[in-house]
Design a protein around this motif. Sequence first.
Motif, PDB file in Angstrom:
ATOM      1  N   GLY A  35       0.817  -1.202   0.000  1.00 14.80           N
ATOM      2  CA  GLY A  35       0.000   0.000   0.000  1.00 14.80           C
ATOM      3  C   GLY A  35       0.852   1.253   0.000  1.00 14.80           C
ATOM      4  O   GLY A  35       1.946   1.294  -0.557  1.00 14.80           O
ATOM      5  N   SER A  36       0.351   2.288   0.661  1.00 14.96           N
ATOM      6  CA  SER A  36       1.013   3.590   0.679  1.00 14.96           C
ATOM      7  C   SER A  36       1.381   3.977   2.108  1.00 14.96           C
ATOM      8  O   SER A  36       0.571   3.837   3.023  1.00 14.96           O
ATOM      9  CB  SER A  36       0.088   4.653   0.071  1.00 14.96           C
ATOM     10  OG  SER A  36       0.698   5.918   0.079  1.00 14.96           O
ATOM     11  N   VAL A  37       2.612   4.468   2.270  1.00 16.19           N
ATOM     12  CA  VAL A  37       3.084   5.001   3.542  1.00 16.19           C
ATOM     13  C   VAL A  37       3.511   6.440   3.288  1.00 16.19           C
ATOM     14  O   VAL A  37       4.401   6.690   2.470  1.00 16.19           O
ATOM     15  CB  VAL A  37       4.254   4.181   4.115  1.00 16.19           C
ATOM     16  CG1 VAL A  37       4.712   4.762   5.446  1.00 16.19           C
ATOM     17  CG2 VAL A  37       3.856   2.717   4.277  1.00 16.19           C
ATOM     18  N   GLN A  38       2.885   7.393   3.984  1.00 12.75           N
ATOM     19  CA  GLN A  38       3.116   8.811   3.705  1.00 12.75           C
ATOM     20  C   GLN A  38       3.532   9.560   4.966  1.00 12.75           C
ATOM     21  O   GLN A  38       2.899   9.424   6.019  1.00 12.75           O
ATOM     22  CB  GLN A  38       1.860   9.468   3.127  1.00 12.75           C
ATOM     23  CG  GLN A  38       1.415   8.910   1.791  1.00 12.75           C
ATOM     24  CD  GLN A  38       0.166   9.596   1.270  1.00 12.75           C
ATOM     25  OE1 GLN A  38      -0.483  10.367   1.985  1.00 12.75           O
ATOM     26  NE2 GLN A  38      -0.182   9.318   0.028  1.00 12.75           N
ATOM     27  N   ALA A  39       4.603  10.357   4.821  1.00 14.50           N
ATOM     28  CA  ALA A  39       5.033  11.298   5.857  1.00 14.50           C
ATOM     29  C   ALA A  39       5.311  12.624   5.155  1.00 14.50           C
ATOM     30  O   ALA A  39       6.440  13.106   5.097  1.00 14.50           O
ATOM     31  CB  ALA A  39       6.256  10.788   6.594  1.00 14.50           C
ATOM     32  N   ILE A  40       4.236  13.186   4.602  1.00 15.58           N
ATOM     33  CA  ILE A  40       4.322  14.381   3.755  1.00 15.58           C
ATOM     34  C   ILE A  40       3.932  15.611   4.571  1.00 15.58           C
ATOM     35  O   ILE A  40       3.019  15.565   5.397  1.00 15.58           O
ATOM     36  CB  ILE A  40       3.389  14.239   2.536  1.00 15.58           C
ATOM     37  CG1 ILE A  40       3.775  13.008   1.703  1.00 15.58           C
ATOM     38  CG2 ILE A  40       3.402  15.488   1.682  1.00 15.58           C
ATOM     39  CD1 ILE A  40       2.782  12.671   0.618  1.00 15.58           C
ATOM     40  N   GLY A  41       4.633  16.714   4.334  1.00 18.37           N
ATOM     41  CA  GLY A  41       4.302  17.966   5.016  1.00 18.37           C
ATOM     42  C   GLY A  41       4.948  19.135   4.324  1.00 18.37           C
ATOM     43  O   GLY A  41       5.467  19.004   3.201  1.00 18.37           O
ATOM     44  N   ASN A  42       4.896  20.312   4.965  1.00 14.59           N
ATOM     45  CA  ASN A  42       5.622  21.446   4.405  1.00 14.59           C
ATOM     46  C   ASN A  42       7.083  21.079   4.192  1.00 14.59           C
ATOM     47  O   ASN A  42       7.693  21.441   3.189  1.00 14.59           O
ATOM     48  CB  ASN A  42       5.513  22.658   5.336  1.00 14.59           C
ATOM     49  CG  ASN A  42       4.129  23.272   5.309  1.00 14.59           C
ATOM     50  OD1 ASN A  42       3.361  23.059   4.371  1.00 14.59           O
ATOM     51  ND2 ASN A  42       3.794  24.036   6.338  1.00 14.59           N
ATOM     52  N   THR A  43       7.654  20.395   5.167  1.00 12.86           N
ATOM     53  CA  THR A  43       8.933  19.713   4.990  1.00 12.86           C
ATOM     54  C   THR A  43       8.684  18.222   5.175  1.00 12.86           C
ATOM     55  O   THR A  43       7.820  17.821   5.951  1.00 12.86           O
ATOM     56  CB  THR A  43       9.981  20.201   6.017  1.00 12.86           C
ATOM     57  OG1 THR A  43       9.497  19.945   7.340  1.00 12.86           O
ATOM     58  CG2 THR A  43      10.236  21.683   5.857  1.00 12.86           C
ATOM     59  N   GLY A  44       9.428  17.412   4.434  1.00 11.15           N
ATOM     60  CA  GLY A  44       9.190  15.976   4.485  1.00 11.15           C
ATOM     61  C   GLY A  44       9.477  15.375   5.833  1.00 11.15           C
ATOM     62  O   GLY A  44      10.354  15.847   6.575  1.00 11.15           O
ATOM     63  N   GLY A  45       8.762  14.323   6.176  1.00 10.58           N
ATOM     64  CA  GLY A  45       8.959  13.628   7.432  1.00 10.58           C
ATOM     65  C   GLY A  45       9.992  12.531   7.316  1.00 10.58           C
ATOM     66  O   GLY A  45      10.891  12.574   6.466  1.00 10.58           O
ATOM     67  N   THR A  46       9.845  11.516   8.171  1.00  7.01           N
ATOM     68  CA  THR A  46      10.828  10.438   8.235  1.00  7.01           C
ATOM     69  C   THR A  46      10.128   9.088   8.179  1.00  7.01           C
ATOM     70  O   THR A  46       9.146   8.860   8.899  1.00  7.01           O
ATOM     71  CB  THR A  46      11.653  10.519   9.534  1.00  7.01           C
ATOM     72  OG1 THR A  46      12.324  11.778   9.578  1.00  7.01           O
ATOM     73  CG2 THR A  46      12.674   9.406   9.609  1.00  7.01           C
ATOM     74  N   ILE A  47      10.628   8.195   7.337  1.00  2.00           N
ATOM     75  CA  ILE A  47      10.156   6.814   7.278  1.00  2.00           C
ATOM     76  C   ILE A  47      11.372   5.911   7.471  1.00  2.00           C
ATOM     77  O   ILE A  47      12.317   5.963   6.683  1.00  2.00           O
ATOM     78  CB  ILE A  47       9.470   6.494   5.942  1.00  2.00           C
ATOM     79  CG1 ILE A  47       8.243   7.396   5.725  1.00  2.00           C
ATOM     80  CG2 ILE A  47       9.062   5.021   5.898  1.00  2.00           C
ATOM     81  CD1 ILE A  47       7.597   7.235   4.359  1.00  2.00           C
ATOM     82  N   THR A  48      11.331   5.105   8.522  1.00  2.00           N
ATOM     83  CA  THR A  48      12.421   4.175   8.802  1.00  2.00           C
ATOM     84  C   THR A  48      11.837   2.770   8.895  1.00  2.00           C
ATOM     85  O   THR A  48      10.888   2.534   9.650  1.00  2.00           O
ATOM     86  CB  THR A  48      13.137   4.518  10.119  1.00  2.00           C
ATOM     87  OG1 THR A  48      13.648   5.854  10.033  1.00  2.00           O
ATOM     88  CG2 THR A  48      14.279   3.560  10.383  1.00  2.00           C
ATOM     89  N   ALA A  49      12.392   1.842   8.121  1.00  2.00           N
ATOM     90  CA  ALA A  49      11.938   0.451   8.146  1.00  2.00           C
ATOM     91  C   ALA A  49      13.153  -0.454   8.343  1.00  2.00           C
ATOM     92  O   ALA A  49      14.078  -0.440   7.525  1.00  2.00           O
ATOM     93  CB  ALA A  49      11.210   0.103   6.859  1.00  2.00           C
ATOM     94  N   VAL A  50      13.141  -1.228   9.425  1.00  5.51           N
ATOM     95  CA  VAL A  50      14.232  -2.137   9.741  1.00  5.51           C
ATOM     96  C   VAL A  50      13.649  -3.538   9.871  1.00  5.51           C
ATOM     97  O   VAL A  50      12.700  -3.758  10.629  1.00  5.51           O
ATOM     98  CB  VAL A  50      14.938  -1.731  11.050  1.00  5.51           C
ATOM     99  CG1 VAL A  50      16.052  -2.711  11.383  1.00  5.51           C
ATOM    100  CG2 VAL A  50      15.489  -0.307  10.939  1.00  5.51           C
ATOM    101  N   ALA A  51      14.209  -4.498   9.127  1.00  4.18           N
ATOM    102  CA  ALA A  51      13.649  -5.852   9.126  1.00  4.18           C
ATOM    103  C   ALA A  51      14.721  -6.854   8.733  1.00  4.18           C
ATOM    104  O   ALA A  51      15.793  -6.483   8.237  1.00  4.18           O
ATOM    105  CB  ALA A  51      12.469  -5.941   8.171  1.00  4.18           C
TER     106      ALA A  51
END
Length: 334
Positions: A35-51
């Motif tokens: 699907g979709s994972v979003q961390a959008i804003g005036n400045t971009g956010g953070t997406i961290t995936a550890v597996a």
Amino acid sequence: APQVTTQTNSLLQANGNNGPGGNFNLQATQLAISGSVQAIGNTGGTITAVANTSNISAGASLQANGNNGPGGAITLQTTQNQVINNATVQANGTSHGGNIQITTTQGDINLQSALIQTNGAAGRGGQIAIAATNYTSLESSTVEATGYTQGGTIKVGNDASNNNNIGNTLPFSIFTNLDANSILNSSQTNPLNTTNGGYIETSGQTINLLSSINAGRGGMWLLDPTNVTISSTAGSSTGTDPLLFTNQTNVSASQIQTAINSGVSVQIITDGTITQSSALAFNVTANGSTPSLTLDTRSGSIQSITTAAITDTSSGTGSGVTLNIYTAGGAVTL
């Protein structure tokens, strides 16, 4: 968690309506995102995936875009294999591009029909790093870090500029494969000034390189495999497993010519040998453009460099190509 799965058309959202994007921290033994994972804003956010393993596929989208500022940061790290298939990973910004890092500590990375972007619409391009310990492969994939004022940085297979630094977090791929349908682009997008190209590194202990490489005029393309042959064809495998391309690295002469003729300097840095078996003919037509071709085996132990015919018939006013050859005591045959 043992397993984290998002289904097709599902949405995980941490967007900032009038502020910065939020933060996602996904940790699992097995990670599967469709699907979709979003961390959008005036400045971009953070997406961290550890597996341990990760499969991002089926039209999945990871976005940490900045809608009124720089892009954010996306980190995808696995201990074993990581697949990004028919998926998009973006940290674009309306000013500067963001940062994307895709790594493994033991396994492979396979990008298939993937789009990886950190473009800067009004500023500089962002940074993208893709490197596996074993096998790093891009097939029919596009990696972009373009910028309006300055091209960005793309590193695939290693970070040669930090090889001796403690801060280097990228593994040195045993084998790097960049197929003919893939594109790496870190050029400048300002049509009135295209001289501030970016930086692209394509590295591996053995490398199969057929992709389109565009660091932009004034940019730099760094090659850092173990043994390099400059020829008319790609390397051939001695088995069905691509890791058997050992010591048979080929870099297309036409790729080097295309880069140099467009004003992009090329560095080939290796701890093995460099052998040129196909002629190189340069003609830089842009006025005042002075790219260079550097052949450097100083990181190895007395490694040789052998060249064939190299001609420069640049027609641009004040243009020309500089050839730099460096060894650590190795033989140079011209």
